[in-house]
Enzyme design. Structure first.
Site: not given
Length: 233
Positions: A198, A174, A153, A12
Protein backbone atom coordinates in the site's frame (compact mmCIF):
# COMPACT_ATOMS: atom_id res chain seq x y z
CA UNK A 1 25.33 -21.28 7.35
CA UNK A 2 21.92 -21.09 8.96
CA UNK A 3 19.50 -18.33 7.91
CA UNK A 4 16.82 -16.99 10.21
CA UNK A 5 13.74 -15.71 8.36
CA UNK A 6 11.12 -13.60 10.14
CA UNK A 7 7.63 -12.73 8.94
CA UNK A 8 4.90 -11.25 11.11
CA UNK A 9 1.79 -12.78 9.56
CA UNK A 10 0.66 -16.18 8.33
CA UNK A 11 0.42 -14.81 4.79
CA UNK A 12 4.05 -13.70 5.02
CA UNK A 13 5.49 -17.07 6.04
CA UNK A 14 3.21 -19.79 4.64
CA UNK A 15 4.72 -19.87 1.14
CA UNK A 16 8.22 -20.26 2.54
CA UNK A 17 7.12 -22.77 5.16
CA UNK A 18 5.49 -24.92 2.49
CA UNK A 19 8.80 -25.08 0.58
CA UNK A 20 10.74 -26.49 3.53
CA UNK A 21 12.16 -30.00 3.42
CA UNK A 22 12.97 -32.01 6.57
CA UNK A 23 10.62 -29.64 8.39
CA UNK A 24 10.45 -29.53 12.18
CA UNK A 25 7.88 -27.33 13.94
CA UNK A 26 8.54 -25.86 17.38
CA UNK A 27 6.37 -23.64 19.59
CA UNK A 28 7.95 -21.53 22.34
CA UNK A 29 5.87 -19.07 24.37
CA UNK A 30 3.22 -19.01 21.62
CA UNK A 31 5.83 -18.23 18.93
CA UNK A 32 5.98 -20.61 15.99
CA UNK A 33 9.32 -21.70 14.52
CA UNK A 34 9.76 -23.87 11.42
CA UNK A 35 13.16 -25.47 10.82
CA UNK A 36 14.24 -27.16 7.62
CA UNK A 37 15.93 -26.57 4.30
CA UNK A 38 15.24 -24.28 1.37
CA UNK A 39 17.23 -26.08 -1.29
CA UNK A 40 20.45 -26.96 0.54
CA UNK A 41 20.32 -23.96 2.87
CA UNK A 42 19.45 -24.63 6.49
CA UNK A 43 16.83 -22.13 7.65
CA UNK A 44 14.54 -21.45 10.57
CA UNK A 45 11.39 -19.43 9.91
CA UNK A 46 9.70 -17.43 12.67
CA UNK A 47 6.10 -16.23 12.55
CA UNK A 48 6.54 -13.38 15.00
CA UNK A 49 3.13 -11.78 15.18
CA UNK A 50 2.46 -8.11 14.48
CA UNK A 51 4.08 -5.21 16.30
CA UNK A 52 7.31 -4.20 17.97
CA UNK A 53 7.12 -6.18 21.21
CA UNK A 54 6.15 -9.38 19.41
CA UNK A 55 9.00 -8.89 16.95
CA UNK A 56 11.58 -8.24 19.68
CA UNK A 57 10.57 -11.24 21.79
CA UNK A 58 10.39 -13.54 18.78
CA UNK A 59 13.77 -12.43 17.43
CA UNK A 60 15.38 -12.93 20.84
CA UNK A 61 14.03 -16.48 20.99
CA UNK A 62 15.10 -17.14 17.41
CA UNK A 63 18.69 -16.05 18.01
CA UNK A 64 19.03 -17.58 21.49
CA UNK A 65 17.46 -20.97 20.74
CA UNK A 66 18.27 -21.56 17.05
CA UNK A 67 21.57 -19.64 16.53
CA UNK A 68 21.13 -18.30 12.97
CA UNK A 69 24.21 -16.81 11.32
CA UNK A 70 22.15 -14.11 9.59
CA UNK A 71 18.58 -12.85 9.85
CA UNK A 72 16.27 -11.78 7.02
CA UNK A 73 13.06 -9.96 7.88
CA UNK A 74 10.50 -10.25 5.12
CA UNK A 75 6.88 -9.27 4.57
CA UNK A 76 4.85 -6.25 3.50
CA UNK A 77 5.16 -2.49 4.01
CA UNK A 78 3.67 0.84 3.06
CA UNK A 79 5.62 2.61 0.33
CA UNK A 80 6.84 6.20 0.72
CA UNK A 81 9.06 6.76 -2.31
CA UNK A 82 7.68 8.43 -5.41
CA UNK A 83 7.16 6.00 -8.25
CA UNK A 84 6.96 3.02 -5.94
CA UNK A 85 4.25 0.53 -6.90
CA UNK A 86 2.43 -2.28 -5.14
CA UNK A 87 4.57 -5.40 -5.46
CA UNK A 88 7.87 -3.50 -5.59
CA UNK A 89 10.48 -4.66 -3.09
CA UNK A 90 12.44 -2.44 -0.69
CA UNK A 91 15.82 -3.52 0.69
CA UNK A 92 16.85 -1.73 3.88
CA UNK A 93 20.04 0.27 4.01
CA UNK A 94 19.16 1.19 7.58
CA UNK A 95 16.20 0.88 9.94
CA UNK A 96 14.87 3.34 12.55
CA UNK A 97 11.99 3.67 15.00
CA UNK A 98 9.56 6.40 13.92
CA UNK A 99 7.61 6.49 17.19
CA UNK A 100 10.40 7.00 19.74
CA UNK A 101 11.04 10.53 21.04
CA UNK A 102 13.63 11.13 23.75
CA UNK A 103 14.94 14.32 22.15
CA UNK A 104 14.42 16.17 25.45
CA UNK A 105 17.53 14.37 26.68
CA UNK A 106 19.66 15.03 23.61
CA UNK A 107 18.94 11.91 21.60
CA UNK A 108 18.03 11.92 17.92
CA UNK A 109 14.36 11.52 17.07
CA UNK A 110 13.74 7.78 16.80
CA UNK A 111 16.75 6.84 18.93
CA UNK A 112 16.29 4.52 21.89
CA UNK A 113 18.55 5.61 24.79
CA UNK A 114 21.74 3.57 24.80
CA UNK A 115 21.20 2.42 21.22
CA UNK A 116 22.42 3.91 17.92
CA UNK A 117 20.05 6.26 16.05
CA UNK A 118 19.86 3.80 13.15
CA UNK A 119 20.54 0.11 12.64
CA UNK A 120 22.57 -0.51 9.50
CA UNK A 121 21.80 -3.60 7.48
CA UNK A 122 24.70 -5.89 6.62
CA UNK A 123 26.31 -4.59 3.43
CA UNK A 124 26.86 -8.06 1.95
CA UNK A 125 23.26 -9.08 2.55
CA UNK A 126 22.00 -5.80 1.05
CA UNK A 127 24.14 -6.37 -2.05
CA UNK A 128 22.97 -9.98 -2.43
CA UNK A 129 19.32 -8.99 -2.04
CA UNK A 130 19.59 -6.15 -4.54
CA UNK A 131 21.36 -8.29 -7.14
CA UNK A 132 18.90 -11.16 -6.72
CA UNK A 133 15.79 -8.98 -6.95
CA UNK A 134 17.05 -7.17 -10.03
CA UNK A 135 17.09 -10.55 -11.78
CA UNK A 136 13.56 -11.52 -10.74
CA UNK A 137 10.96 -11.00 -13.47
CA UNK A 138 8.37 -8.25 -12.95
CA UNK A 139 9.77 -7.11 -9.59
CA UNK A 140 11.26 -3.64 -9.11
CA UNK A 141 13.79 -3.08 -6.33
CA UNK A 142 14.40 0.00 -4.18
CA UNK A 143 16.90 0.67 -1.41
CA UNK A 144 16.56 3.02 1.51
CA UNK A 145 15.50 3.74 5.05
CA UNK A 146 12.71 1.63 6.54
CA UNK A 147 10.95 3.07 9.60
CA UNK A 148 8.95 1.20 12.20
CA UNK A 149 6.16 2.04 14.63
CA UNK A 150 3.30 0.37 16.44
CA UNK A 151 0.64 1.83 14.15
CA UNK A 152 -0.69 0.98 10.70
CA UNK A 153 -0.13 4.21 8.76
CA UNK A 154 -3.12 5.19 6.61
CA UNK A 155 -3.16 8.95 7.09
CA UNK A 156 -1.38 11.50 4.90
CA UNK A 157 -0.84 13.76 7.93
CA UNK A 158 1.03 11.01 9.74
CA UNK A 159 3.04 10.35 6.61
CA UNK A 160 4.00 14.03 6.50
CA UNK A 161 4.99 13.88 10.17
CA UNK A 162 7.27 10.89 9.58
CA UNK A 163 8.84 12.52 6.54
CA UNK A 164 9.38 15.66 8.61
CA UNK A 165 11.61 13.70 10.99
CA UNK A 166 13.56 11.53 8.54
CA UNK A 167 15.16 11.98 5.12
CA UNK A 168 14.89 9.34 2.42
CA UNK A 169 12.22 7.11 3.93
CA UNK A 170 11.46 4.26 1.54
CA UNK A 171 8.85 2.34 3.52
CA UNK A 172 7.01 2.10 6.83
CA UNK A 173 5.96 -1.01 8.75
CA UNK A 174 5.60 -2.45 12.27
CA UNK A 175 8.43 -4.92 13.07
CA UNK A 176 11.76 -4.15 11.38
CA UNK A 177 13.36 -1.80 13.93
CA UNK A 178 13.01 -4.09 16.97
CA UNK A 179 14.26 -7.00 14.86
CA UNK A 180 17.23 -4.89 13.79
CA UNK A 181 17.82 -3.68 17.35
CA UNK A 182 17.80 -7.24 18.68
CA UNK A 183 20.20 -8.38 15.95
CA UNK A 184 22.46 -5.43 16.80
CA UNK A 185 22.54 -6.40 20.46
CA UNK A 186 23.33 -10.04 19.65
CA UNK A 187 25.84 -9.17 16.91
CA UNK A 188 23.91 -11.01 14.18
CA UNK A 189 23.99 -9.56 10.63
CA UNK A 190 20.55 -8.69 9.27
CA UNK A 191 18.69 -7.26 6.32
CA UNK A 192 15.06 -6.22 5.92
CA UNK A 193 13.26 -6.79 2.64
CA UNK A 194 9.66 -5.70 2.30
CA UNK A 195 7.25 -5.89 -0.61
CA UNK A 196 4.96 -2.89 -0.99
CA UNK A 197 1.30 -3.59 -0.22
CA UNK A 198 0.00 0.00 0.00
CA UNK A 199 0.99 3.68 -0.13
CA UNK A 200 0.37 4.51 3.55
CA UNK A 201 -2.45 6.89 2.61
CA UNK A 202 -6.17 7.03 3.38
CA UNK A 203 -6.78 4.04 1.08
CA UNK A 204 -4.00 1.98 2.66
CA UNK A 205 -6.25 -0.40 4.56
CA UNK A 206 -8.17 -1.28 1.39
CA UNK A 207 -4.98 -1.63 -0.64
CA UNK A 208 -3.35 -3.76 2.06
CA UNK A 209 -6.25 -6.22 2.11
CA UNK A 210 -6.28 -6.44 -1.67
CA UNK A 211 -2.56 -6.69 -2.34
CA UNK A 212 -1.17 -8.52 0.71
CA UNK A 213 -1.09 -11.77 -1.28
CA UNK A 214 0.87 -10.14 -4.12
CA UNK A 215 3.31 -8.59 -1.67
CA UNK A 216 3.73 -11.88 0.18
CA UNK A 217 4.38 -13.83 -3.02
CA UNK A 218 7.04 -11.35 -4.13
CA UNK A 219 8.66 -11.43 -0.70
CA UNK A 220 8.75 -15.24 -0.69
CA UNK A 221 10.26 -15.35 -4.19
CA UNK A 222 12.94 -12.93 -3.08
CA UNK A 223 13.83 -14.81 0.10
CA UNK A 224 14.09 -18.14 -1.74
CA UNK A 225 16.34 -16.54 -4.36
CA UNK A 226 18.52 -14.93 -1.69
CA UNK A 227 18.97 -18.18 0.25
CA UNK A 228 19.94 -19.90 -2.99
CA UNK A 229 22.54 -17.20 -3.68
CA UNK A 230 23.92 -17.42 -0.14
CA UNK A 231 24.10 -21.19 -0.54
CA UNK A 232 26.35 -20.69 -3.57
CA UNK A 233 28.60 -18.14 -1.86
Amino acid sequence: MKVGIIGAMEEEVNLLRNELTERVDTEIANYHFYEGYLGNMQVVILKSGIGKVNAAIGTTLLIDKFKPDVVINTGSAGGFKKGMKVGDVVVSTEVRHHDVDVTAFGYEYGQVPGMPPAYEADAKLVSVCKDVIENLPDVNVHQGLIVTGDSFINDSKRVADILGHFDGVAAVEMEAAPIAQTCYQFGVPFVVTRSISDSADEEANLSFDEFLETASINSAKMVMAVTKRLEQA
